[in-house]
Design a protein around this motif. Sequence first.
Motif, PDB file in Angstrom:
ATOM      1  N   ASP A   1     -53.323  56.286  -3.164  1.00  0.00           N
ATOM      2  CA  ASP A   1     -52.123  55.906  -3.909  1.00  0.00           C
ATOM      3  C   ASP A   1     -52.327  55.910  -5.423  1.00  0.00           C
ATOM      4  N   GLN A   2     -53.492  56.319  -5.888  1.00  0.00           N
ATOM      5  CA  GLN A   2     -53.760  56.423  -7.315  1.00  0.00           C
ATOM      6  C   GLN A   2     -53.977  57.889  -7.674  1.00  0.00           C
ATOM      7  N   PRO A   3     -53.422  58.357  -8.792  1.00  0.00           N
ATOM      8  CA  PRO A   3     -53.650  59.752  -9.185  1.00  0.00           C
ATOM      9  C   PRO A   3     -55.143  60.011  -9.401  1.00  0.00           C
ATOM     10  N   GLY A   4     -55.605  61.179  -8.933  1.00  0.00           N
ATOM     11  CA  GLY A   4     -57.007  61.530  -9.098  1.00  0.00           C
ATOM     12  C   GLY A   4     -57.470  62.475  -8.008  1.00  0.00           C
ATOM     13  N   VAL A   5     -58.767  62.773  -8.044  1.00  0.00           N
ATOM     14  CA  VAL A   5     -59.373  63.658  -7.052  1.00  0.00           C
ATOM     15  C   VAL A   5     -60.273  62.819  -6.148  1.00  0.00           C
ATOM     16  N   TYR A   6     -60.079  62.946  -4.864  1.00  0.00           N
ATOM     17  CA  TYR A   6     -60.848  62.217  -3.862  1.00  0.00           C
ATOM     18  C   TYR A   6     -61.646  63.218  -3.037  1.00  0.00           C
ATOM     19  N   THR A   7     -62.815  62.803  -2.541  1.00  0.00           N
ATOM     20  CA  THR A   7     -63.595  63.590  -1.589  1.00  0.00           C
ATOM     21  C   THR A   7     -63.433  62.945  -0.223  1.00  0.00           C
ATOM     22  N   VAL A   8     -63.129  63.734   0.794  1.00  0.00           N
ATOM     23  CA  VAL A   8     -62.953  63.207   2.151  1.00  0.00           C
ATOM     24  C   VAL A   8     -64.310  62.709   2.641  1.00  0.00           C
ATOM     25  N   PRO A   9     -64.450  61.394   2.898  1.00  0.00           N
ATOM     26  CA  PRO A   9     -65.738  60.867   3.353  1.00  0.00           C
ATOM     27  C   PRO A   9     -66.029  61.224   4.804  1.00  0.00           C
ATOM     28  N   SER A  10     -67.311  61.216   5.156  1.00  0.00           N
ATOM     29  CA  SER A  10     -67.705  61.570   6.519  1.00  0.00           C
ATOM     30  C   SER A  10     -67.412  60.453   7.507  1.00  0.00           C
ATOM     31  N   GLU A  11     -67.225  59.240   7.014  1.00  0.00           N
ATOM     32  CA  GLU A  11     -66.829  58.147   7.895  1.00  0.00           C
ATOM     33  C   GLU A  11     -65.898  57.218   7.150  1.00  0.00           C
ATOM     34  N   CYS A  12     -65.098  56.508   7.899  1.00  0.00           N
ATOM     35  CA  CYS A  12     -64.097  55.641   7.301  1.00  0.00           C
ATOM     36  C   CYS A  12     -64.553  54.194   7.407  1.00  0.00           C
ATOM     37  N   ASN A  13     -64.679  53.531   6.272  1.00  0.00           N
ATOM     38  CA  ASN A  13     -65.062  52.123   6.240  1.00  0.00           C
ATOM     39  C   ASN A  13     -64.010  51.278   5.538  1.00  0.00           C
TER      40      ASN A  13
ATOM     41  N   PRO B   1     -62.936  47.031   7.720  1.00  0.00           N
ATOM     42  CA  PRO B   1     -64.104  46.531   8.431  1.00  0.00           C
ATOM     43  C   PRO B   1     -63.725  45.940   9.787  1.00  0.00           C
ATOM     44  N   GLY B   2     -64.533  46.227  10.782  1.00  0.00           N
ATOM     45  CA  GLY B   2     -64.303  45.698  12.115  1.00  0.00           C
ATOM     46  C   GLY B   2     -63.339  46.505  12.950  1.00  0.00           C
ATOM     47  N   LYS B   3     -62.657  47.493  12.380  1.00  0.00           N
ATOM     48  CA  LYS B   3     -61.676  48.285  13.109  1.00  0.00           C
ATOM     49  C   LYS B   3     -62.153  49.707  13.360  1.00  0.00           C
ATOM     50  N   THR B   4     -63.392  50.020  13.006  1.00  0.00           N
ATOM     51  CA  THR B   4     -63.841  51.401  13.093  1.00  0.00           C
ATOM     52  C   THR B   4     -64.425  51.758  14.443  1.00  0.00           C
ATOM     53  N   GLY B   5     -64.627  50.809  15.329  1.00  0.00           N
ATOM     54  CA  GLY B   5     -65.110  51.143  16.655  1.00  0.00           C
ATOM     55  C   GLY B   5     -66.613  51.047  16.808  1.00  0.00           C
ATOM     56  N   GLY B   6     -67.366  50.760  15.776  1.00  0.00           N
ATOM     57  CA  GLY B   6     -68.803  50.627  15.877  1.00  0.00           C
ATOM     58  C   GLY B   6     -69.504  51.959  15.940  1.00  0.00           C
ATOM     59  N   SER B   7     -70.807  51.884  15.936  1.00  0.00           N
ATOM     60  CA  SER B   7     -71.576  53.127  15.938  1.00  0.00           C
ATOM     61  C   SER B   7     -71.845  53.592  17.352  1.00  0.00           C
TER      62      SER B   7
ATOM     63  N   ASN C   1     -60.514  57.195  14.841  1.00  0.00           N
ATOM     64  CA  ASN C   1     -60.813  55.852  15.333  1.00  0.00           C
ATOM     65  C   ASN C   1     -59.780  54.822  14.877  1.00  0.00           C
ATOM     66  N   GLY C   2     -58.694  55.300  14.221  1.00  0.00           N
ATOM     67  CA  GLY C   2     -57.636  54.394  13.781  1.00  0.00           C
ATOM     68  C   GLY C   2     -57.779  53.920  12.350  1.00  0.00           C
ATOM     69  N   CYS C   3     -58.879  54.223  11.712  1.00  0.00           N
ATOM     70  CA  CYS C   3     -59.124  53.814  10.335  1.00  0.00           C
ATOM     71  C   CYS C   3     -58.303  54.686   9.392  1.00  0.00           C
ATOM     72  N   LYS C   4     -57.811  54.089   8.309  1.00  0.00           N
ATOM     73  CA  LYS C   4     -57.003  54.816   7.327  1.00  0.00           C
ATOM     74  C   LYS C   4     -57.502  54.511   5.927  1.00  0.00           C
ATOM     75  N   ILE C   5     -57.471  55.534   5.061  1.00  0.00           N
ATOM     76  CA  ILE C   5     -57.832  55.377   3.653  1.00  0.00           C
ATOM     77  C   ILE C   5     -56.599  55.721   2.823  1.00  0.00           C
TER      78      ILE C   5
ATOM     79  N   GLY D   1     -50.287  58.877  -0.240  1.00  0.00           N
ATOM     80  CA  GLY D   1     -50.523  59.312   1.136  1.00  0.00           C
ATOM     81  C   GLY D   1     -51.727  58.563   1.680  1.00  0.00           C
ATOM     82  N   PHE D   2     -52.255  59.028   2.799  1.00  0.00           N
ATOM     83  CA  PHE D   2     -53.450  58.422   3.353  1.00  0.00           C
ATOM     84  C   PHE D   2     -54.165  59.414   4.255  1.00  0.00           C
ATOM     85  N   LEU D   3     -55.458  59.147   4.457  1.00  0.00           N
ATOM     86  CA  LEU D   3     -56.276  59.907   5.394  1.00  0.00           C
ATOM     87  C   LEU D   3     -56.394  59.070   6.659  1.00  0.00           C
ATOM     88  N   ALA D   4     -56.059  59.650   7.794  1.00  0.00           N
ATOM     89  CA  ALA D   4     -56.141  58.941   9.073  1.00  0.00           C
ATOM     90  C   ALA D   4     -57.279  59.539   9.893  1.00  0.00           C
ATOM     91  N   TYR D   5     -58.168  58.689  10.376  1.00  0.00           N
ATOM     92  CA  TYR D   5     -59.300  59.113  11.205  1.00  0.00           C
ATOM     93  C   TYR D   5     -58.990  58.850  12.671  1.00  0.00           C
TER      94      TYR D   5
END
Length: 138
Positions: A80-92, A95-101, A73-77, A67-71
């Motif tokens: 696709d690997q088994p495991g435990v992920y923590t939802v990050p506070s920002e999507c990186n 690069p260059g597609k996140t909209g800037g600060s 600003n259009g960024c996606k994480i 699956g994926f996490l969609a933010y």
Amino acid sequence: MTKIAAALLAAAAAFATPAFAQEPVSATLQVDSGSIMTSAGGEYASANSGQVLAAGQKVMVNADSSGFLAYGNGCKIKLDQPGVYTVPSECNAIPGKTGGSSAMNAGIIAISALVAAGVIENEDKTPNGPLSTGIRHF
């Protein structure tokens, strides 16, 4: 002209103010295949596509799942690997597609407004020479 410059500066400040507002970060989970579970600190529960997750929540990807996490600003994480992920506070992830600060955007708006105000303020202070000197008059 100072009234126009002041109005322009006030408008720039009004448009820059929303750039400083902090919205809670969230991501939308999209399940492509298999079983993905989420936890907000307690036990894990099955997740569905479209579920909104807050930063810090846990996502467990089981074997043969993706699956994926969609933010917003259009960024996606990709997940696709088994495991435990923590939802990050920002999507990186892209690069260059996140909209800037937001602070950078507000700074650009403020500097542009100051430059425009300076141009408008000095517009009437330009000396007009005789037409025969080749100076272009607008």
